[in-house]
Design a protein around this motif. Structure first.
Motif, PDB file in Angstrom:
ATOM      1  N   SER A   2       0.844  -1.210   0.000  1.00  0.00           N
ATOM      2  CA  SER A   2       0.000   0.000   0.000  1.00  0.00           C
ATOM      3  C   SER A   2       0.869   1.247   0.000  1.00  0.00           C
ATOM      4  O   SER A   2       0.576   2.226  -0.705  1.00  0.00           O
ATOM      5  CB  SER A   2      -0.906   0.016   1.228  1.00  0.00           C
ATOM      6  OG  SER A   2      -1.753  -1.095   1.204  1.00  0.00           O
ATOM      7  N   GLU A   3       1.962   1.203   0.777  1.00  0.00           N
ATOM      8  CA  GLU A   3       2.867   2.358   0.808  1.00  0.00           C
ATOM      9  C   GLU A   3       3.552   2.550  -0.548  1.00  0.00           C
ATOM     10  O   GLU A   3       3.736   3.677  -1.014  1.00  0.00           O
ATOM     11  CB  GLU A   3       3.917   2.176   1.914  1.00  0.00           C
ATOM     12  CG  GLU A   3       3.341   2.451   3.300  1.00  0.00           C
ATOM     13  CD  GLU A   3       4.228   1.943   4.437  1.00  0.00           C
ATOM     14  OE1 GLU A   3       5.374   1.502   4.167  1.00  0.00           O
ATOM     15  OE2 GLU A   3       3.753   1.971   5.593  1.00  0.00           O
ATOM     16  N   THR A   4       3.938   1.435  -1.164  1.00  0.00           N
ATOM     17  CA  THR A   4       4.602   1.524  -2.467  1.00  0.00           C
ATOM     18  C   THR A   4       3.653   2.084  -3.528  1.00  0.00           C
ATOM     19  O   THR A   4       4.047   2.915  -4.354  1.00  0.00           O
ATOM     20  CB  THR A   4       5.119   0.131  -2.891  1.00  0.00           C
ATOM     21  OG1 THR A   4       5.932  -0.386  -1.824  1.00  0.00           O
ATOM     22  CG2 THR A   4       5.950   0.202  -4.158  1.00  0.00           C
ATOM     23  N   ILE A   5       2.401   1.631  -3.499  1.00  0.00           N
ATOM     24  CA  ILE A   5       1.398   2.151  -4.441  1.00  0.00           C
ATOM     25  C   ILE A   5       1.221   3.658  -4.224  1.00  0.00           C
ATOM     26  O   ILE A   5       1.219   4.446  -5.184  1.00  0.00           O
ATOM     27  CB  ILE A   5       0.048   1.421  -4.261  1.00  0.00           C
ATOM     28  CG1 ILE A   5       0.155  -0.026  -4.766  1.00  0.00           C
ATOM     29  CG2 ILE A   5      -1.087   2.164  -4.984  1.00  0.00           C
ATOM     30  CD1 ILE A   5      -1.031  -0.912  -4.364  1.00  0.00           C
ATOM     31  N   ALA A   6       1.106   4.056  -2.957  1.00  0.00           N
ATOM     32  CA  ALA A   6       0.886   5.477  -2.652  1.00  0.00           C
ATOM     33  C   ALA A   6       2.063   6.324  -3.123  1.00  0.00           C
ATOM     34  O   ALA A   6       1.877   7.397  -3.717  1.00  0.00           O
ATOM     35  CB  ALA A   6       0.656   5.655  -1.154  1.00  0.00           C
ATOM     36  N   ALA A   7       3.281   5.819  -2.902  1.00  0.00           N
ATOM     37  CA  ALA A   7       4.469   6.577  -3.317  1.00  0.00           C
ATOM     38  C   ALA A   7       4.523   6.713  -4.838  1.00  0.00           C
ATOM     39  O   ALA A   7       4.811   7.792  -5.369  1.00  0.00           O
ATOM     40  CB  ALA A   7       5.733   5.893  -2.789  1.00  0.00           C
ATOM     41  N   ALA A   8       4.232   5.621  -5.553  1.00  0.00           N
ATOM     42  CA  ALA A   8       4.262   5.666  -7.024  1.00  0.00           C
ATOM     43  C   ALA A   8       3.191   6.631  -7.540  1.00  0.00           C
ATOM     44  O   ALA A   8       3.430   7.384  -8.492  1.00  0.00           O
ATOM     45  CB  ALA A   8       4.050   4.267  -7.605  1.00  0.00           C
ATOM     46  N   ALA A   9       2.026   6.616  -6.913  1.00  0.00           N
ATOM     47  CA  ALA A   9       0.953   7.523  -7.340  1.00  0.00           C
ATOM     48  C   ALA A   9       1.379   8.976  -7.136  1.00  0.00           C
ATOM     49  O   ALA A   9       1.235   9.818  -8.039  1.00  0.00           O
ATOM     50  CB  ALA A   9      -0.334   7.214  -6.568  1.00  0.00           C
ATOM     51  N   ARG A  10       1.919   9.273  -5.963  1.00  0.00           N
ATOM     52  CA  ARG A  10       2.303  10.669  -5.664  1.00  0.00           C
ATOM     53  C   ARG A  10       3.399  11.160  -6.589  1.00  0.00           C
ATOM     54  O   ARG A  10       3.420  12.330  -6.965  1.00  0.00           O
ATOM     55  CB  ARG A  10       2.763  10.780  -4.204  1.00  0.00           C
ATOM     56  CG  ARG A  10       1.589  10.705  -3.246  1.00  0.00           C
ATOM     57  CD  ARG A  10       1.932  11.244  -1.860  1.00  0.00           C
ATOM     58  NE  ARG A  10       0.947  10.764  -0.899  1.00  0.00           N
ATOM     59  CZ  ARG A  10       1.093   9.650  -0.175  1.00  0.00           C
ATOM     60  NH1 ARG A  10       2.217   8.938  -0.261  1.00  0.00           N
ATOM     61  NH2 ARG A  10       0.140   9.261   0.646  1.00  0.00           N
ATOM     62  N   GLN A  11       4.313  10.230  -6.970  1.00  0.00           N
ATOM     63  CA  GLN A  11       5.397  10.614  -7.894  1.00  0.00           C
ATOM     64  C   GLN A  11       4.862  11.261  -9.162  1.00  0.00           C
ATOM     65  O   GLN A  11       5.516  12.092  -9.773  1.00  0.00           O
ATOM     66  CB  GLN A  11       6.169   9.357  -8.324  1.00  0.00           C
ATOM     67  CG  GLN A  11       7.381   9.033  -7.474  1.00  0.00           C
ATOM     68  CD  GLN A  11       8.024   7.731  -7.953  1.00  0.00           C
ATOM     69  OE1 GLN A  11       7.981   7.397  -9.138  1.00  0.00           O
ATOM     70  NE2 GLN A  11       8.615   7.001  -7.031  1.00  0.00           N
ATOM     71  N   VAL A  12       3.689  10.805  -9.605  1.00  0.00           N
ATOM     72  CA  VAL A  12       3.136  11.347 -10.851  1.00  0.00           C
ATOM     73  C   VAL A  12       1.919  12.225 -10.589  1.00  0.00           C
ATOM     74  O   VAL A  12       1.107  12.462 -11.495  1.00  0.00           O
ATOM     75  CB  VAL A  12       2.796  10.214 -11.857  1.00  0.00           C
ATOM     76  CG1 VAL A  12       4.066   9.526 -12.344  1.00  0.00           C
ATOM     77  CG2 VAL A  12       1.835   9.199 -11.246  1.00  0.00           C
ATOM     78  N   GLY A  13       1.787  12.672  -9.340  1.00  0.00           N
ATOM     79  CA  GLY A  13       0.719  13.607  -9.024  1.00  0.00           C
ATOM     80  C   GLY A  13      -0.669  12.984  -8.967  1.00  0.00           C
ATOM     81  O   GLY A  13      -1.681  13.672  -9.142  1.00  0.00           O
ATOM     82  N   ALA A  49       3.131   0.424 -13.368  1.00  0.00           N
ATOM     83  CA  ALA A  49       1.731   0.496 -13.803  1.00  0.00           C
ATOM     84  C   ALA A  49       1.021   1.677 -13.154  1.00  0.00           C
ATOM     85  O   ALA A  49       0.273   2.400 -13.822  1.00  0.00           O
ATOM     86  CB  ALA A  49       1.023  -0.822 -13.472  1.00  0.00           C
ATOM     87  N   VAL A  50       1.262   1.881 -11.864  1.00  0.00           N
ATOM     88  CA  VAL A  50       0.617   3.009 -11.172  1.00  0.00           C
ATOM     89  C   VAL A  50       1.103   4.330 -11.766  1.00  0.00           C
ATOM     90  O   VAL A  50       0.315   5.246 -12.010  1.00  0.00           O
ATOM     91  CB  VAL A  50       0.870   2.944  -9.652  1.00  0.00           C
ATOM     92  CG1 VAL A  50       0.434   4.237  -8.969  1.00  0.00           C
ATOM     93  CG2 VAL A  50       0.143   1.742  -9.043  1.00  0.00           C
ATOM     94  N   ARG A  51       2.397   4.406 -12.055  1.00  0.00           N
ATOM     95  CA  ARG A  51       2.907   5.641 -12.670  1.00  0.00           C
ATOM     96  C   ARG A  51       2.299   5.872 -14.049  1.00  0.00           C
ATOM     97  O   ARG A  51       2.143   7.004 -14.492  1.00  0.00           O
ATOM     98  CB  ARG A  51       4.443   5.600 -12.764  1.00  0.00           C
ATOM     99  CG  ARG A  51       5.129   5.823 -11.411  1.00  0.00           C
ATOM    100  CD  ARG A  51       6.613   6.116 -11.568  1.00  0.00           C
ATOM    101  NE  ARG A  51       7.336   4.988 -12.125  1.00  0.00           N
ATOM    102  CZ  ARG A  51       7.965   4.063 -11.390  1.00  0.00           C
ATOM    103  NH1 ARG A  51       7.994   4.143 -10.077  1.00  0.00           N
ATOM    104  NH2 ARG A  51       8.587   3.064 -11.965  1.00  0.00           N
TER     105      ARG A  51
END
Ligand SMILES: *Cc1c(COP(=O)(O)O)cnc(C)c1O
Length: 236
Positions: A15-26, A205-207
């Motif tokens: 969950s933390e990794t998903i959140a970090a990847a999402a935030r990286q791309v706004g 994928a999240v990015r």
């Protein structure tokens, strides 16, 4: 519980990794749905995930899901189950009561089977269209060049509840161009849900815009017997 499985730790980390990847791309991390893929894993592992707060699960075989999920669904009404593997037309009716989302609408014959059931008045789960982005002969899915026409056929022609697109990139290739292709098809069809990303590539994928990631190994550990990712042969 028979054996203590640490599911809470891995769930927290992904969950933390998903959140970090999402935030990286706004992106807003809450726009990414984590589907915990429990295929081959026992009910105890699913119970451990439920105890850790996970509510959305994925299975790739109707029969296996039928054996594991009905009792869990009765005790946890908010549980949601996604089918992520090939569905034979003779199993459509048994899949209906079991799955909330079917991510693997992969051929016209299956769309016709859903349309027939819909015509009889039965509710149809949310559907995602599987696109064979790598044009792999052994893999299920609609060819990218036919995807837009197939989405129109399902949504407008058959009035099916199509909510998104799904892909499984070829194992040996860089997945990013496949994610980009699915995103572009999503844009062209107006479908905002993109199911893409597995344990080895979900950050990318999240990015690239995934709204659904399907994670098995990263949550439950490795599977005892290798199960091909949606590779089962289906007669056309
Ligand atoms: C098994 C499976 C997954 C999960 O794979 P992991 O590599 O274990 O995360 C995701 N999608 C599909 C279609 C699968 O069959």
């Amino acid at each position: 519980m028979r054996h203590a499985v640490d599911i809470a730790g891995p769930l927290q980390r992904v969950s933390e990794t998903i959140a970090a990847a999402a935030r990286q791309v706004g992106r807003d991390p809450s726009d990414v749905l984590l589907v915990a893929v429990s295929k081959t894993h026992p009910v105890e592992a699913i119970e451990a995930a439920l105890a850790a707060g996970q509510r959305v699960f994925g299975e790739n075989r109707v029969q296996e899901a039928q054996g594991k999920y009905p009792a869990l669904r009765r005790s946890v009404p908010e549980l949601r189950l996604h089918l992520i593997g090939p569905l034979q037309t003779n199993k459509v009716r048994s899949a209906l009561g079991l799955f909330d989302v079917i991510q693997s609408l992969d051929r016209p014959k299956l769309a016709a089977a859903f349309a027939e059931i819909r015509a009889s008045g039965a509710p149809i789960p949310d559907l995602m269209i599987q696109v064979n982005t790598g044009l792999e002969p052994q893999k299920a899915g609609i060819a990218p060049a036919e995807a837009i026409a197939f989405v129109r056929h399902c949504k407008d022609g058959l009035a099916l509840p199509v909510v998104g697109l799904m892909c499984i990139p070829p194992a040996a290739e860089d997945p990013v161009p496949h994610f980009a292709l699915l995103r572009e098809l999503g844009r062209e069809t107006g479908l905002r849900n993109l199911s893409m990303g597995m344990s080895h590539d979900y950050e990318a994928a999240v990015r690239m815009g995934a709204t659904v990631v399907r994670l098995g190994t990263a949550i439950f550990g490795s599977r005892a017997t290798p199960v091909p990712a949606g590779d089962a042969a289906i007669a056309p």
